[in-house]
Design a protein around this motif. Sequence first.
Motif, PDB file in Angstrom:
ATOM      1  N   UNK A 182     -11.876  59.040   2.468  1.00  0.00           N
ATOM      2  CA  UNK A 182     -11.807  59.444   3.870  1.00  0.00           C
ATOM      3  C   UNK A 182     -12.788  58.593   4.657  1.00  0.00           C
ATOM      4  N   UNK A 183     -12.314  57.755   5.536  1.00  0.00           N
ATOM      5  CA  UNK A 183     -13.188  56.796   6.210  1.00  0.00           C
ATOM      6  C   UNK A 183     -14.155  57.455   7.174  1.00  0.00           C
ATOM      7  N   UNK A 188     -13.466  47.458   1.501  1.00  0.00           N
ATOM      8  CA  UNK A 188     -14.531  47.417   2.506  1.00  0.00           C
ATOM      9  C   UNK A 188     -14.980  48.804   2.904  1.00  0.00           C
ATOM     10  N   UNK A 189     -14.340  49.828   2.384  1.00  0.00           N
ATOM     11  CA  UNK A 189     -14.713  51.194   2.736  1.00  0.00           C
ATOM     12  C   UNK A 189     -15.839  51.660   1.833  1.00  0.00           C
ATOM     13  N   UNK A 190     -17.032  51.143   2.083  1.00  0.00           N
ATOM     14  CA  UNK A 190     -18.175  51.533   1.263  1.00  0.00           C
ATOM     15  C   UNK A 190     -18.800  52.818   1.759  1.00  0.00           C
ATOM     16  N   UNK A 191     -18.576  53.151   3.002  1.00  0.00           N
ATOM     17  CA  UNK A 191     -19.097  54.394   3.550  1.00  0.00           C
ATOM     18  C   UNK A 191     -20.573  54.385   3.857  1.00  0.00           C
ATOM     19  N   UNK A 192     -21.234  53.256   3.697  1.00  0.00           N
ATOM     20  CA  UNK A 192     -22.685  53.260   3.906  1.00  0.00           C
ATOM     21  C   UNK A 192     -23.018  53.433   5.381  1.00  0.00           C
ATOM     22  N   UNK A 245     -24.686  54.584  12.055  1.00  0.00           N
ATOM     23  CA  UNK A 245     -23.429  53.859  12.280  1.00  0.00           C
ATOM     24  C   UNK A 245     -22.722  53.656  10.948  1.00  0.00           C
ATOM     25  N   UNK A 246     -21.383  53.790  10.987  1.00  0.00           N
ATOM     26  CA  UNK A 246     -20.595  53.521   9.784  1.00  0.00           C
ATOM     27  C   UNK A 246     -19.365  52.722  10.159  1.00  0.00           C
ATOM     28  N   UNK A 247     -19.116  51.646   9.449  1.00  0.00           N
ATOM     29  CA  UNK A 247     -17.895  50.874   9.679  1.00  0.00           C
ATOM     30  C   UNK A 247     -16.687  51.675   9.234  1.00  0.00           C
ATOM     31  N   UNK A 248     -15.576  51.478   9.929  1.00  0.00           N
ATOM     32  CA  UNK A 248     -14.339  52.180   9.558  1.00  0.00           C
ATOM     33  C   UNK A 248     -13.460  51.258   8.753  1.00  0.00           C
TER      34      UNK A 248
END
Lengths: 119, 114
Positions: B98-99, A102-106, A94-97
């Motif tokens: 790129x999200x 907040x766009x850490x991409x983890x 799962x990845x938050x959008x």
Amino acid sequence: AQTVTQSQPEMSVQEAETVTLSCTYDTSESDYYLFWYKQPPSRQMILVIRQEAYKQQNATENRFSVNFQKAAKSFSLKISDSQLGDAAMYFCAYRSAGFGSSNTGKLIFGQGTTLQVKP
Amino acid sequence: SQTIHQWPATLVQPVGSPLSLECTVEGTSNPNLYWYRQAAGRGLQLLFYSVGIGQISSEVPQNLSASRPQDRQFILSSKKLLLSDSGFYLCAWSGGTRTNSPLHFGNGTRLTVT
């Protein structure tokens, strides 16, 4: 915090048959991304398929497809015409959008499902 | 095309010794970088991530630390290894702008602490 659960530690399938791997997740977010990764015995992590939560259409990649049920928070992987090379551990993630800082991409991973393919 | 290099592939270290694992990415700029650990037969646990040079976020308190001295270099370190540090360590990168960018993983390092 988000969690990902794969309730099937091990699965097996006969070569050329179809198998479905289950994944559920818990989140309060409305926008996110879901992934399936494959880890063969070499332990290399290989991206299999991805799904954007805002898309209603289920993603497909050749013999791999997903059944994305957003309301149920379910994201299963279907492998059609299973091949010996599909034997591996499969991880749901799962990845938050988020945007900006907040766009850490983890990615948050499930515990994995080991798939055995029988000849 | 982008590539990620991680070394060494295998490492056996005694308890109390230092550790340095290195990861570099080629073919992209300003990537997000990650260190994950995988115990035998288990899922991946995020240890550290970095969204820029010198910016390190730790996910779990532990005996390890991370540094990002250059844009495409990510280092995992320890001053004194513990037996519990044994595991399979994976470095990964993603396109920060790129999200929906997936993570791209290195080949991993199998660490055994004796």
